[in-house]
Scaffold this motif. Structure first.
Motif, PDB file in Angstrom:
ATOM      1  N   THR A 280      -4.986  -8.316  11.755  1.00 45.58           N
ATOM      2  CA  THR A 280      -5.828  -7.412  12.565  1.00 45.58           C
ATOM      3  C   THR A 280      -6.435  -6.440  11.707  1.00 45.58           C
ATOM      4  O   THR A 280      -5.966  -5.724  11.055  1.00 45.58           O
ATOM      5  N   ASP A 281      -7.728  -5.924  12.105  1.00 41.17           N
ATOM      6  CA  ASP A 281      -8.335  -4.920  11.509  1.00 41.17           C
ATOM      7  C   ASP A 281      -7.771  -3.356  11.886  1.00 41.17           C
ATOM      8  O   ASP A 281      -8.264  -2.475  11.484  1.00 41.17           O
ATOM      9  N   SER A 282      -6.896  -3.688  13.065  1.00 42.41           N
ATOM     10  CA  SER A 282      -6.293  -2.207  13.444  1.00 42.41           C
ATOM     11  C   SER A 282      -5.054  -1.686  12.879  1.00 42.41           C
ATOM     12  O   SER A 282      -4.846  -0.537  12.632  1.00 42.41           O
ATOM     13  N   LEU A 283      -4.726  -2.411  11.756  1.00 40.54           N
ATOM     14  CA  LEU A 283      -3.718  -1.977  10.687  1.00 40.54           C
ATOM     15  C   LEU A 283      -4.372  -1.318   9.506  1.00 40.54           C
ATOM     16  O   LEU A 283      -5.662  -1.510   9.333  1.00 40.54           O
ATOM     17  N   SER A 284      -3.498  -0.233   9.205  1.00 40.74           N
ATOM     18  CA  SER A 284      -4.235   0.674   8.306  1.00 40.74           C
ATOM     19  C   SER A 284      -4.420   0.155   6.796  1.00 40.74           C
ATOM     20  O   SER A 284      -3.633  -0.893   6.526  1.00 40.74           O
ATOM     21  N   GLU A 285      -5.266   0.637   6.175  1.00 39.27           N
ATOM     22  CA  GLU A 285      -5.333   0.123   4.657  1.00 39.27           C
ATOM     23  C   GLU A 285      -4.178  -0.123   4.016  1.00 39.27           C
ATOM     24  O   GLU A 285      -3.899  -1.018   3.180  1.00 39.27           O
ATOM     25  N   ASP A 286      -3.250   1.215   4.000  1.00 37.86           N
ATOM     26  CA  ASP A 286      -2.261   1.264   3.346  1.00 37.86           C
ATOM     27  C   ASP A 286      -1.276   0.398   3.707  1.00 37.86           C
ATOM     28  O   ASP A 286      -0.449  -0.177   2.899  1.00 37.86           O
ATOM     29  N   VAL A 287      -0.895   0.200   4.974  1.00 37.48           N
ATOM     30  CA  VAL A 287      -0.148  -0.927   5.517  1.00 37.48           C
ATOM     31  C   VAL A 287      -0.391  -2.158   4.995  1.00 37.48           C
ATOM     32  O   VAL A 287       0.554  -2.749   4.722  1.00 37.48           O
ATOM     33  N   VAL A 288      -1.666  -2.758   5.205  1.00 34.41           N
ATOM     34  CA  VAL A 288      -2.004  -4.042   4.694  1.00 34.41           C
ATOM     35  C   VAL A 288      -1.675  -4.152   3.286  1.00 34.41           C
ATOM     36  O   VAL A 288      -1.483  -5.260   2.814  1.00 34.41           O
ATOM     37  N   TYR A 289      -2.163  -3.037   2.623  1.00 26.77           N
ATOM     38  CA  TYR A 289      -1.785  -3.123   1.066  1.00 26.77           C
ATOM     39  C   TYR A 289      -0.326  -3.405   0.674  1.00 26.77           C
ATOM     40  O   TYR A 289      -0.070  -4.136  -0.051  1.00 26.77           O
ATOM     41  N   ASP A 290       0.365  -2.671   1.327  1.00 25.83           N
ATOM     42  CA  ASP A 290       1.973  -2.819   1.238  1.00 25.83           C
ATOM     43  C   ASP A 290       2.400  -4.265   1.731  1.00 25.83           C
ATOM     44  O   ASP A 290       3.257  -4.908   0.904  1.00 25.83           O
ATOM     45  N   ILE A 291       1.856  -4.782   2.855  1.00 26.84           N
ATOM     46  CA  ILE A 291       2.029  -6.274   3.109  1.00 26.84           C
ATOM     47  C   ILE A 291       1.746  -7.055   1.990  1.00 26.84           C
ATOM     48  O   ILE A 291       2.500  -8.096   1.806  1.00 26.84           O
ATOM     49  N   THR A 292       0.531  -6.976   1.752  1.00 32.19           N
ATOM     50  CA  THR A 292      -0.038  -8.109   0.599  1.00 32.19           C
ATOM     51  C   THR A 292       0.550  -7.800  -0.586  1.00 32.19           C
ATOM     52  O   THR A 292       1.164  -9.057  -1.177  1.00 32.19           O
ATOM     53  N   LYS A 293       0.859  -6.836  -1.083  1.00 34.54           N
ATOM     54  CA  LYS A 293       1.853  -6.511  -2.413  1.00 34.54           C
ATOM     55  C   LYS A 293       2.998  -7.154  -1.963  1.00 34.54           C
ATOM     56  O   LYS A 293       3.729  -7.809  -3.037  1.00 34.54           O
ATOM     57  N   ALA A 294       3.793  -6.908  -0.977  1.00 34.40           N
ATOM     58  CA  ALA A 294       5.150  -7.369  -0.715  1.00 34.40           C
ATOM     59  C   ALA A 294       5.192  -9.293  -0.689  1.00 34.40           C
ATOM     60  O   ALA A 294       5.946  -9.688  -1.429  1.00 34.40           O
ATOM     61  N   LEU A 295       4.057  -9.731  -0.323  1.00 34.14           N
ATOM     62  CA  LEU A 295       4.127 -11.269  -0.464  1.00 34.14           C
ATOM     63  C   LEU A 295       3.724 -11.614  -1.539  1.00 34.14           C
ATOM     64  O   LEU A 295       4.726 -12.615  -2.119  1.00 34.14           O
ATOM     65  N   TYR A 296       2.762 -11.305  -2.187  1.00 36.08           N
ATOM     66  CA  TYR A 296       2.271 -11.971  -3.372  1.00 36.08           C
ATOM     67  C   TYR A 296       3.025 -11.407  -4.872  1.00 36.08           C
ATOM     68  O   TYR A 296       2.944 -12.254  -5.902  1.00 36.08           O
ATOM     69  N   ASP A 297       3.913 -10.203  -4.659  1.00 39.69           N
ATOM     70  CA  ASP A 297       4.689  -9.875  -5.805  1.00 39.69           C
ATOM     71  C   ASP A 297       6.085 -10.562  -5.757  1.00 39.69           C
ATOM     72  O   ASP A 297       6.751 -10.408  -6.526  1.00 39.69           O
ATOM     73  N   ASN A 298       6.387 -11.118  -4.547  1.00 38.64           N
ATOM     74  CA  ASN A 298       7.476 -11.948  -4.205  1.00 38.64           C
ATOM     75  C   ASN A 298       7.630 -13.275  -3.917  1.00 38.64           C
ATOM     76  O   ASN A 298       8.551 -13.880  -3.265  1.00 38.64           O
ATOM     77  N   VAL A 299       6.484 -13.954  -4.583  1.00 40.57           N
ATOM     78  CA  VAL A 299       6.487 -15.611  -4.168  1.00 40.57           C
ATOM     79  C   VAL A 299       7.477 -15.904  -4.764  1.00 40.57           C
ATOM     80  O   VAL A 299       8.015 -17.266  -4.168  1.00 40.57           O
ATOM     81  N   ASP A 300       7.919 -15.714  -5.982  1.00 39.01           N
ATOM     82  CA  ASP A 300       9.222 -16.542  -6.474  1.00 39.01           C
ATOM     83  C   ASP A 300      10.427 -16.631  -5.765  1.00 39.01           C
ATOM     84  O   ASP A 300      11.171 -17.336  -5.863  1.00 39.01           O
ATOM     85  N   SER A 301      10.477 -15.611  -4.665  1.00 39.70           N
ATOM     86  CA  SER A 301      11.656 -15.719  -3.962  1.00 39.70           C
ATOM     87  C   SER A 301      11.611 -16.554  -2.593  1.00 39.70           C
ATOM     88  O   SER A 301      12.843 -16.859  -2.125  1.00 39.70           O
TER      89      SER A 301
END
Length: 338
Positions: A280-301
């Motif tokens: 959703t576009d209602s989430l802040s830029e920083d929150v979505v940045y953190d989510i994106t980083k969490a997912l794609y930096d941890n795909v090995d898990s």
């Protein structure tokens, strides 16, 4: 009289000093508090929600188990409790995020493109508040039947009872478009609107002849069918694949490896779309940045088989809608966007 006047003046001066002292104390405390809030907001990346809902798909498909792992990664890495929920998948997921019933969802890239354009299931309803976070892996269109059904081509589906998924779902649209490329419509089959588990159960019980299933391979429901029944995946001829990709560019040629399911001893040529995550576009830029980083930096898990196909380098493949600014920031930092 003079004494009373002096006393009154003294009281007024004392009261003034008390008020100034109190005002100064409040002002200093307020400044410290504000500074603390600003620093907290910066460290937390803006206003962070306490909970996030990640819509997936049916429990017998690929979205649900994979979504469960991803929800755990987001929870662990961001500190925001994220829950994976089963759903009717793509089209319903888009509507749920559009209406504020969820913050994140699995969606097929073709369905999201339709939503952004207001076409097919979204005719007259252009969805402009749902943005891309990243793509995941190919979702293979599997036309599943039993080895003894006599169905060996798409044309053989004519007159047969075939599950095509819920109206408006990604699977339904895939079925409609594949039939179209073969000069057929839904009127040429006995269409049934079943989920993946019901579809494979129907094939096993002999209640339906075949089913369109759009999901990452191997798909749990099809594996379950293969445990009791020799499975056949109906191939799509190369000239039809080429025509489909030309007419609908979000498709890509795909191959189901031999041995993927019981009874399949050779490669099957078919097509695929991509799975993606929308937000959703209602989430802040920083929150979505953190989510994106969490997912794609941890795909090995990720232990699910599809985890091997999810990479940050391929995360922009097939996305035909705008990225959320938070996701865009991440991919720019990774050198994947200019």
């Amino acid at each position: 009289m003079r004494m009373k006047t002096l006393l009154s003046v003294a009281m007024l001066l004392l009261l003034a000093m008390v008020l100034v002292a109190c005002g100064g104390g409040d002002s200093e405390g307020e400044t410290d508090s504000d500074s603390g809030n600003e620093e907290g907001a910066a460290s937390e990346g803006g206003d962070s929600p306490e909970f996030l809902n990640l819509l997936t798909g049916g429990t017998s498909g690929t979205y649900y188990p994979l979504g469960g792992e991803m929800a755990t990664i987001i929870s662990d890495e961001t500190g925001i409790q994220t829950d994976a929920q089963s759903s009717n998948a793509s089209a319903d997921n888009v509507i749920a995020v559009q209406e504020g019933d969820a913050e994140l969802a699995f969606v097929q890239t073709d369905v999201m493109a339709n939503a952004a354009e207001g076409t097919n299931a979204f005719e007259g309803n252009v969805v402009d508040n749902v943005l891309g976070l990243g793509s995941l892996y190919p979702e293979t269109i599997q036309i599943v039947t039993s080895a003894d059904s006599g169905i060996t081509s798409v044309e053989d589906l004519a007159g047969k009872t075939v599950s095509v998924g819920a109206p408006g779902s990604g699977t339904y649209i895939n079925a409609e478009q594949i039939l179209e490329i073969h000069g057929m419509t839904m009127d040429d089959i006995e269409a049934q609107n079943l989920d993946f588990g019901e579809s494979t159960g129907g094939i096993q019980d002999g209640n339906i002849d075949a089913a369109f299933i759009t999901a990452g391979t191997p798909t749990g429901a099809v594996e379950g069918l293969g445990a009791t029944t020799d499975v056949r995946i109906v191939p799509i001829a190369q000239d039809k694949i080429d025509a489909l990709v030309e007419q609908y560019p979000y498709y890509a040629a795909d191959t189901i490896p031999a041995g993927t399911y019981g009874g399949i001893d050779e490669e099957i040529n078919t097509v695929a779309v991509l799975a993606m995550i929308v937000v959703t576009d209602s989430l802040s830029e920083d929150v979505v940045y953190d989510i994106t980083k969490a997912l794609y930096d941890n795909v090995d898990s990720i232990t699910h088989a599809k985890g091997e196909l999810i990479t940050k380098e391929s995360a922009l493949d097939g996305i035909g809608i705008d990225l959320h600014p938070g996701a865009e920031k991440y991919f720019k930092e990774e050198g994947l966007l200019e």
